[in-house]
Design a protein around this motif. Structure first.
Motif, mmCIF file in Angstrom:
data_model
loop_
_atom_site.group_PDB
_atom_site.id
_atom_site.type_symbol
_atom_site.label_atom_id
_atom_site.label_comp_id
_atom_site.label_asym_id
_atom_site.label_seq_id
_atom_site.Cartn_x
_atom_site.Cartn_y
_atom_site.Cartn_z
ATOM 1 N N PRO A 1 45.789 39.954 19.102
ATOM 2 C CA PRO A 1 45.885 40.177 17.651
ATOM 3 C C PRO A 1 46.452 41.535 17.263
ATOM 4 N N ARG A 2 46.685 42.408 18.251
ATOM 5 C CA ARG A 2 47.181 43.740 17.893
ATOM 6 C C ARG A 2 48.649 43.718 17.457
ATOM 7 N N VAL A 3 49.352 42.602 17.704
ATOM 8 C CA VAL A 3 50.747 42.472 17.270
ATOM 9 C C VAL A 3 50.820 41.363 16.227
ATOM 10 N N ASP A 4 51.180 41.717 14.989
ATOM 11 C CA ASP A 4 51.238 40.715 13.923
ATOM 12 C C ASP A 4 52.502 39.866 14.054
ATOM 13 N N ALA A 5 52.591 38.812 13.237
ATOM 14 C CA ALA A 5 53.681 37.839 13.351
ATOM 15 C C ALA A 5 55.054 38.475 13.119
ATOM 16 N N ILE A 6 55.171 39.324 12.094
ATOM 17 C CA ILE A 6 56.473 39.924 11.788
ATOM 18 C C ILE A 6 56.914 40.865 12.900
ATOM 19 N N THR A 7 55.997 41.718 13.366
ATOM 20 C CA THR A 7 56.322 42.651 14.442
ATOM 21 C C THR A 7 56.708 41.891 15.714
ATOM 22 N N GLY A 8 55.943 40.846 16.039
ATOM 23 C CA GLY A 8 56.232 40.067 17.239
ATOM 24 C C GLY A 8 57.619 39.454 17.194
ATOM 25 N N LEU A 9 57.957 38.777 16.098
ATOM 26 C CA LEU A 9 59.283 38.153 15.989
ATOM 27 C C LEU A 9 60.387 39.207 15.978
ATOM 28 N N THR A 10 60.131 40.348 15.345
ATOM 29 C CA THR A 10 61.140 41.416 15.301
ATOM 30 C C THR A 10 61.477 41.892 16.714
ATOM 31 N N ILE A 11 60.461 42.158 17.517
ATOM 32 C CA ILE A 11 60.709 42.687 18.859
ATOM 33 C C ILE A 11 61.301 41.613 19.772
ATOM 34 N N GLU A 12 60.850 40.384 19.629
ATOM 35 C CA GLU A 12 61.447 39.303 20.430
ATOM 36 C C GLU A 12 62.940 39.190 20.149
ATOM 37 N N THR A 13 63.316 39.206 18.874
ATOM 38 C CA THR A 13 64.736 39.096 18.538
ATOM 39 C C THR A 13 65.500 40.372 18.891
ATOM 40 N N MET A 14 64.825 41.519 18.881
ATOM 41 C CA MET A 14 65.470 42.761 19.334
ATOM 42 C C MET A 14 65.887 42.641 20.798
ATOM 43 N N TRP A 15 64.985 42.120 21.625
ATOM 44 C CA TRP A 15 65.296 41.933 23.040
ATOM 45 C C TRP A 15 66.494 40.996 23.219
ATOM 46 N N LEU A 16 66.586 39.975 22.368
ATOM 47 C CA LEU A 16 67.627 38.951 22.527
ATOM 48 C C LEU A 16 68.933 39.307 21.830
ATOM 49 N N SER A 17 68.902 40.278 20.915
ATOM 50 C CA SER A 17 70.082 40.547 20.086
ATOM 51 C C SER A 17 71.333 40.955 20.879
ATOM 52 N N PRO A 18 71.253 41.769 21.959
ATOM 53 C CA PRO A 18 72.486 42.067 22.708
ATOM 54 C C PRO A 18 73.126 40.806 23.282
ATOM 55 N N LEU A 19 72.286 39.899 23.800
ATOM 56 C CA LEU A 19 72.806 38.648 24.344
ATOM 57 C C LEU A 19 73.419 37.791 23.242
ATOM 58 N N ALA A 20 72.767 37.745 22.083
ATOM 59 C CA ALA A 20 73.284 36.964 20.958
ATOM 60 C C ALA A 20 74.616 37.521 20.475
ATOM 61 N N LEU A 21 74.698 38.846 20.370
ATOM 62 C CA LEU A 21 75.942 39.481 19.923
ATOM 63 C C LEU A 21 77.076 39.200 20.908
ATOM 64 N N ALA A 22 76.767 39.303 22.209
ATOM 65 C CA ALA A 22 77.782 39.019 23.235
ATOM 66 C C ALA A 22 78.257 37.568 23.148
ATOM 67 N N ALA A 23 77.317 36.640 22.901
ATOM 68 C CA ALA A 23 77.677 35.224 22.795
ATOM 69 C C ALA A 23 78.619 34.991 21.622
ATOM 70 N N LEU A 24 78.348 35.628 20.477
ATOM 71 C CA LEU A 24 79.214 35.450 19.311
ATOM 72 C C LEU A 24 80.608 36.042 19.553
ATOM 73 N N ILE A 25 80.665 37.162 20.278
ATOM 74 C CA ILE A 25 81.968 37.775 20.588
ATOM 75 C C ILE A 25 82.780 36.845 21.481
ATOM 76 N N VAL A 26 82.119 36.288 22.504
ATOM 77 C CA VAL A 26 82.813 35.374 23.422
ATOM 78 C C VAL A 26 83.314 34.139 22.675
ATOM 79 N N ILE A 27 82.469 33.573 21.820
ATOM 80 C CA ILE A 27 82.887 32.396 21.048
ATOM 81 C C ILE A 27 84.046 32.764 20.121
ATOM 82 N N GLY A 28 83.959 33.960 19.519
ATOM 83 C CA GLY A 28 84.993 34.389 18.586
ATOM 84 C C GLY A 28 86.364 34.526 19.227
ATOM 85 N N VAL A 29 86.413 35.012 20.474
ATOM 86 C CA VAL A 29 87.714 35.227 21.131
ATOM 87 C C VAL A 29 88.173 34.018 21.936
#
Length: 308
Positions: free
Chosen positions: A177-205
């Motif tokens: 319970p020490r990590v609330d829902a917003i904080t948890g989702l924020t950090i999870e997506t922070m970890w994934l954001s470099p991979l997501a950004l790379a995927a969009l760049i690859v799709i774009g080119v």
């Protein structure tokens, strides 16, 4: 003193629960509207836009101190990184299922999730099952065999969804319970954001992004992916604070039920006799689990893995 929430809170909590699971139940409609975007583009956009929306929510709710404290907690950060990998697997599989005509099988995955949760309690937490729980697991095993025959192969979409979300829930319980829902989702997506950004760049080119090229309506829907992701989660968090676990556990069946009805009625997905039998066995197993949940709740408190 009774731990039962007051009636007014229960009523509000039930509305939040119906809102959360109802929105999750109609997600296939949203993902189909995002075609011709690929599942990878949809999930990558969902990750980045969810991160932006979560930062906005942190600013509005002034929960920056809690967010900063979690960033300094090495154990929580590593657990949330693992949670991010699991939810990425779940999202990719679910979007693939929704956009390729496998909505019914995706619904099966979420019907199986409570049973997977019980199995995780046995194999990972060394918990002892009650007779009704063993009965439900046995019926589920028979159902899996029948469904494999009905599908002509192992229903891997359903199994990946059930196990990825089940293990995700287990990891989130370890965060506590020490990590609330917003904080948890924020950090999870922070970890994934470099991979997501790379995927969009690859799709774009390579093949090119669909966002901004199909229509204004398509672009607006794609840009709303962050809100669509975060709002049900916030509704769920609000419901969890107001409802007893048994009521919240029963509410979770609304989402796969809506998905199942959408797949069968709106998308006309095949439902041969073997699949009806398999789904019927799963529903009987869930009924047995529900009965066990209520009977165990009236007796002495025993060790059990709560629904994720």
């Amino acid at each position: 003193m009774s731990s039962t929430p007051p009636p007014q809170k229960q009523g509000t909590g039930l509305l939040f629960a119906v809102g959360a699971y109802g929105l999750w139940g109609i997600l296939p409609v949203f993902f189909l509207a995002l075609m011709p975007a690929s599942p990878v583009e949809i999930v990558a956009a969902r990750i980045l836009l969810s991160l932006v929306f979560c930062f906005v929510l942190i600013a509005i709710t002034r929960s920056g101190l809690a967010f900063a404290a979690t960033l300094r907690d090495r154990r929580s950060m590593l657990l949330l990184a693992l949670a991010g990998v699991l939810i990425l697997t779940n999202w990719l599989t679910y979007v693939f299922a929704a956009t390729t005509g496998h909505v019914v099988e995706a619904a099966l995955g979420y019907f199986l999730n409570p049973i997977v949760t019980v199995l995780l309690g046995v194999f990972l937490l060394r918990e002892r099952l009650r007779p009704l729980q063993w009965t439900a697991i046995g019926l589920s095993a028979v159902a899996a065999l029948v469904l494999a025959i009905g599908y002509g192969s192992v229903p891997w979409i359903a199994l990946i969804l059930a196990f990825s979300f089940g293990i995700y829930g287990l990891v989130k319980k370890q965060v506590g319970p020490r990590v609330d829902a917003i904080t948890g989702l924020t950090i999870e997506t922070m970890w994934l954001s470099p991979l997501a950004l790379a995927a969009l760049i690859v799709i774009g080119v390579t093949t090119g992004l669909t966002t901004g090229t199909v229509s204004a309506w398509h672009t607006a829907l794609m840009l709303s992916a962050g809100v669509v992701t975060a709002v049900p989660l916030l509704f769920f968090a609000a419901a969890a604070r107001r409802l007893k676990l048994t009521v919240l556990g029963l509410s979770q069946y609304l989402a796969p039920l809506l998905q199942f009805l959408f797949g069968v009625i709106a998308l006309h997905e095949d439902m041969p006799f073997e699949r009806w039998v398999g789904f019927g066995l799963v529903w009987v197993a869930l009924l047995i689990l529900t009965i066990d949940m209520f009977t165990a709740g009236r007796g002495p408190r025993r060790s059990a893995l709560e629904p994720a």
